[in-house]
Design a protein around this motif. Structure first.
Motif: not given
Length: 142
Positions: A72-91
């Protein structure tokens, strides 16, 4: 249980501010959700948290690596790519992390724990604070 993990991963790939009700398809009503900044109990609290997260997000995408399931246990490695106007100049900002999941007999997640570098995701991306956090990290590494 393989189907439950697949459903979980696919739901996150489609998740946005318009379909947060789909969290009920993968999480148990009493789910415990933890990440570096929050500890939430219950599906309603989790949906509220995600509503605030996704409110101003322009885009979010997950790339998965090496998911495994044992009972019943799982592990997931992930890379999340997030774009938000207030973070990193919107990049886009890419953050690596790991999710530990425990599924209930229903096939829904009853415990979800995320591990990721909150500084890399948030603090390093802010205009005034980012350079300071990066400098502190460089100094600690030397």
């Amino acid at each position: 249980m393989d189907a439950a993990l697949t459903r979980f991963l696919e739901t996150y790939q489609r998740l946005d501010k318009h379909n947060l009700a789909s969290l009920g398809d993968i999480y148990a009503k009493g789910v415990l959700f933890e990440d570096p900044a929050h500890r939430l109990q219950g599906l309603a609290a989790l949906q509220g948290y995600f509503a605030s997260l996704y409110e101003n997000v322009s885009a979010v995408q997950f790339a998965y690596a090496a998911p495994w399931l044992h009972g019943e246990k799982a592990q997931v490695q992930w890379t999340m790519t997030l774009t938000h106007p207030r973070l990193a100049g919107g990049r886009p900002v890419a953050v690596e992390g790991v999710s530990l999941l425990r599924f209930a007999g229903s096939g829904k997640v009853e415990h979800h724990r995320d591990y990721f570098d909150l500084g890399a995701m948030l603090y390093e991306q802010l205009p005034l604070l980012g350079p300071v956090v990066k400098a502190v990290k460089r100094r600690l590494a030397s």
